[in-house]
Write an enzyme that holds these catalytic residues in place. Structure first.
Site, PDB file in Angstrom:
ATOM      1  N   GLU A 454      41.218  37.750  34.867  1.00 31.95           N
ATOM      2  CA  GLU A 454      42.584  37.459  35.662  1.00 31.95           C
ATOM      3  C   GLU A 454      43.783  36.556  34.680  1.00 31.95           C
ATOM      4  OE1 GLU A 454      40.489  38.025  40.133  1.00 31.95           O
ATOM      5  OE2 GLU A 454      41.632  35.839  39.260  1.00 31.95           O
ATOM      6  N   GLU A 551      36.262  43.993  40.863  1.00 38.56           N
ATOM      7  CA  GLU A 551      36.040  42.786  42.278  1.00 38.56           C
ATOM      8  C   GLU A 551      37.032  43.249  43.710  1.00 38.56           C
ATOM      9  OE1 GLU A 551      38.352  38.657  41.363  1.00 38.56           O
ATOM     10  OE2 GLU A 551      37.064  38.469  39.679  1.00 38.56           O
TER      11      GLU A 551
END
Length: 879
Positions: A454, A551
């Site tokens: 991320e 995710e």
């Protein structure tokens, strides 16, 4: 010295275990050491491998660190400096070798190592193996080895103070009760706290310690670099030997795979010090080489590869398979594709994300690993993403994944932060990447490396409020670390599998935009992470139609039997200090109830403990139904694109496992107990799956197939009344071809028309179940359900008054259930008796159901009967 050049593409994996030391002697230094803090007020025996927290608990200095508020109470442990000490004698035969190394397989984290009072080196990276030359320091008789650790928290703070500018985030959110500046120390980033885990910055010798002595050669690492030449359709095995030589040495080495009749001999030359030598074994065989396949797509066969030429014969498993990541054009669709091909076959990745199984790695036993990974396979998963804020897992983890056919998306250990790029930091990261590549690249299960978790998204969408004039500095740091260093090393050392700079990312499109895309969440490219806790999770339109979702998820609480041992009676309410403290995601407890209240009445028992346990249950119902809806949306989107979005080829929900007993996104509780979500995953990850949904008043059913052959299937839809377990009516569609690896519509009917043919049914009084059948009437895949209204609005829904009887026969334990009415989300629980039901959390639409129970320890009908509770939706509130 390189004896042959790499060929073009990956194909084969050979798995050797550990570090080899032929022509050498070893003396293990694992076992009992002593441990003390800086002022010697604490002094105790300690086991190596291990850590300070585990030692303090084992010796009775502290309680269970996971008990109640101990994560805060025991903060002092990580603020201390600690010293490990051992004494040992060294045989003369070892001391007289020409080179003696002190080898640490894992040091957590910042330490100075001294032998007999003389410093031999320092450590600053949890993920490195350290070798120190100590021959001249060893004595006849007792030798004293000390490892003096600095507080990881204070070290990280000092590193931050020495840095010329802010490297965000400075500290975790207050709700996490964590420590600051974790991005300045190379250890598990989650050890300073995370939104699903506690702050326990561990300290210790977390992997084995030994002396290695040799006169000529030490074989440090063996790996097999995969190669396949598509032009000639020939396999080769590239064997890489990492050798430590006292002086330049020649050795005749023979590499062979006897079963394939392949053998080659080399005259290898090894330079002084550590050098890598590459040997290429050509595979000449008339047999078809057996390929390694992911779970659900085939077997995981292997061959034995042997190496002769060192002191002993080495033998190792060898796996053949190819993998590539397609990021090319999809005809008639904007953006780019994103899917994995294994052995040339496109594979839909079905699975979850893996976090550390414990805050203290010495407590992650083989049994824990095998149970969690077997649970993944038993839920029809074929992939796990090893998340970048934890640890590179132990060798056994990857061996088990190889055996079970679990594909591994492997992050490097950087997560949700910017990082410094000073020379010392870059150098330790480069060594970390090299060592982990050498250790892990032999595993067929690893199908991709990813540079971080991320961090592209954090930079692109300005998580850390970086002023515009400073942004170029952070962009430069990002490219320096992940592109110019990690990516460069991976591409040089391992051409056997793809590499992504980040996750989520737009992949090659991010590269075109200078490695940080304007929108790394663009569903037309790469992989996406998506979370939304306030929008209605039963509405599939709230989810992005992506190429790949790596995710997504929703929180739930674990069961009461998991919480009870680490809490007290005053903690057992949803609004207690304990419940608030254990929740590390901002507003997480409220978000779960808000989401549940969209479709369910919330528990309203006047008895506090019952209300608490009912609330735990309702959060698991909510989580299971939410993730089911989202996952089924991704699976049915594999073969179509709407407005260019779709052709989804991966669904990895967050997260598989827990690090402690707390609310989280996991589907398996700490200790291994399956949540309702994991039982649901068994169905929604099935190889053949019916997926139902509504669009503009029309009911659709898609048939999803991961199989390699075409099927012909019909849909059987059954209408049930909420008030009666006997079915109201049944509809069948015609047989429809379902191509291999596809998702196609097999049923379409306006809901109003569907109900009109079923007597007095309305949306409020009835619900649907549906299944797929082949031409012979055999059911293919699980039975699924579709609610025509929110259960809280359903008319006729009543308490089912389920009775249960536990029995045992030669096959094991069974629970026979009888219900007076339709019962949604029937949940069986046997408290602290460890084990797993064959089915759980199910919709009971018949009067009688029997489920099995697999106990993980000896038990009895009497114990199970006394422990068993049966809960369904209407049991948790008055209707």
């Amino acid at each position: 010295m390189r004896l042959a050049v790499r060929l073009c593409l990956p194909a084969l994996w050979c798995v050797f275990g550990g570090v080899f030391s032929e022509f050498s002697s070893q003396l293990s230094l694992t076992g009992k050491w002593s441990l003390r803090n800086s002022n010697r007020s604490v002094s105790l025996p300690v086991q190596v491998p291990g850590c300070v927290h585990s030692a303090l608990q084992q010796q009775g200095y502290i309680q269970d660190p996971y008990y109640r508020f101990n994560d805060v109470s025991y903060r002092w442990i990580s603020l201390e400096n600690w010293t490990y000490t051992t004494t040992f004698s060294v045989p003369a035969s070892l001391r007289l070798k020409r080179k003696v190394l002190l080898v640490f397989d894992g040091v957590d984290t910042v330490s100075t190592v001294s032998l007999n009072g003389i410093a031999v080196g320092t450590t600053d990276n949890m993920f490195l193996r350290y070798d120190f030359s100590v021959r001249d320091l060893l004595k006849d008789g007792e030798n004293v080895l000390e490892v003096r650790f600095l507080s990881p928290v204070l070290y990280a703070s000092e590193q931050r103070k020495a840095h010329p500018y802010r490297v965000p985030p400075e500290c975790p959110p207050e709700v996490q009760h964590g420590e600051c500046h974790v991005n300045f120390i190379r250890k598990a980033q989650s050890s300073f706290s995370w939104d699903w885990g506690p702050s326990f910055p561990s300290v210790g010798l977390w992997r084995p310690v030994r002396l290695e002595a040799f006169d000529a050669l030490r074989l440090v690492q063996v790996s097999c670099v995969p190669l396949y030449n598509y032009r000639s359709a020939e396999w080769t095995v590239q064997v890489e030997l990492l050798v430590d030589a006292v002086q330049p040495t020649e050795s005749q080495i023979t590499v062979s795979i006897p079963e394939l009749g392949s053998e080659q001999t080399y005259q290898a030359k090894f330079l002084s010090g550590k050098t890598k030598t590459v040997l290429v074994l050509h595979i000449y065989t008339k047999k078809e080489v057996k390929l390694w396949w992911p779970n659900g797509h085939g077997e995981q066969p292997f061959y034995n590869l042997t190496i002769q030429g060192f002191q002993d014969l080495f033998s190792s498993k060898v796996y053949f398979r190819t993998v590539d990541l397609y990021q090319g054009q999809i005809v008639g669709t904007p953006g780019l594709g994103f899917f994995f091909r294994v052995n040339g076959k496109p594979i839909f990745l079905k699975g979850s994300n893996w976090i550390p199984a414990h805050s203290f790695q010495d407590q992650v036993t083989p049994a824990v690993l095998r149970n969690l990974l077997q649970s993944a396979v038993d839920a029809n998963m074929n992939a796990l993403r090893v998340w970048g804020g934890g640890v590179y897992e132990q060798d056994l983890f990857y061996h088990i994944c190889d055996e079970m056919g679990i594909m591994v998306w492997q992050d490097f250990m950087f997560a949700c932060a910017m990082y410094p790029t000073e020379a010392d930091f870059i150098q330790t990261v480069r060594e970390e990447v090299l060592q982990q590549l050498w250790r892990l690249k032999s595993h067929p299960s690893i199908i991709i490396w990813s540079g971080n978790n991320e961090n592209e998204a954090a930079l692109a969408t300005d998580w850390f409020d970086i002023p515009a004039p400073q942004r170029p500095t952070y962009l430069k740091d990002y490219v320096t670390l992940y592109v110019n260093n990690i990516r460069e090393i991976v591409q040089e050392e391992d051409q056997s599998r793809p590499f992504l700079v980040s996750s989520p990312t737009n992949g090659v499109e991010s590269e075109q935009e200078g490695w940080v895309a304007a929108d790394p969440y663009d569903p037309l490219y790469g992989d996406v992470h998506f979370y939304s806790y306030l929008a209605d999770c039963w509405d599939w339109r709230t989810f992005p139609r992506t190429r790949f979702t790596s995710e997504y998820g929703f929180q739930s609480w674990p069961s009461f039997s998991t919480l009870q041992p680490i809490s007290r009676s005053e903690d057992w309410s949803y609004d207690s200090n304990f419940s608030s403290h254990r929740q590390h995601h901002q507003d997480g407890n409220q978000q779960m109830l808000l989401q549940a209240a969209l479709h369910f009445h919330l528990p309203n028992s006047s008895e506090p403990l019952r209300r608490f346990t009912d609330t735990l249950y309702i959060t698991q119902v909510m989580q299971a139904q939410c993730v089911k809806t989202q996952t089924e949306f991704y699976r049915r989107s594999r073969s179509e694109a709407i407005e260019g979005k779709g052709y989804t080829m991966g669904a990895l929900y967050w997260q598989l496992n827990d690090i402690w007993q707390a609310p989280s996104w996991s589907s398996i509780e700490f200790g291994g107990k399956w949540k309702m979500l994991h039982y649901f995953a068994q169905s929604f990850f099935a190889a053949v799956l019916p997926v139902g949904f509504e669009d503009d008043g029309t009911m659709f059913v898609y048939a999803v197939s991961d199989l390699s052959q075409e099927l012909k299937l019909r849909t059987v839809v059954t209408v049930h009344s909420w008030s009666d377990p006997d079915p109201v009516c049944r509809l069948e569609s015609d047989l429809v071809p379902v191509p291999a690896g596809s998702a196609v519509p097999v049923f379409r009917r306006p809901v109003a028309a569907l109900l009109a043919g079923c007597g007095r049914c309305t949306r409020l009084t009835c619900l649907l179940t549906f299944r797929l059948e082949d031409a012979g009437g055999s059911q293919q895949g699980p039975t699924n359900h579709h609610f025509l209204c929110s259960p809280k609005d359903a008319r006729g829904l009543q308490r089912p008054n389920i009775t249960a009887k536990v029995q045992e026969d030669e096959r094991g334990f069974t629970v026979s259930l009888r219900s007076a009415a339709v019962a949604p989300f029937v949940w069986l629980d046997v408290g602290s008796v460890p084990g797993r039901f064959s089915s759980n959390g199910f919709l009971m639409v018949s009067r009688n159901v029997t489920v099995g129970f697999n106990a993980w320890r000896p038990t009895s009908v009497a114990e199970l009967s006394a422990s068993l509770t049966v809960t369904s939706l209407t049991d948790v509130y008055r209707v």
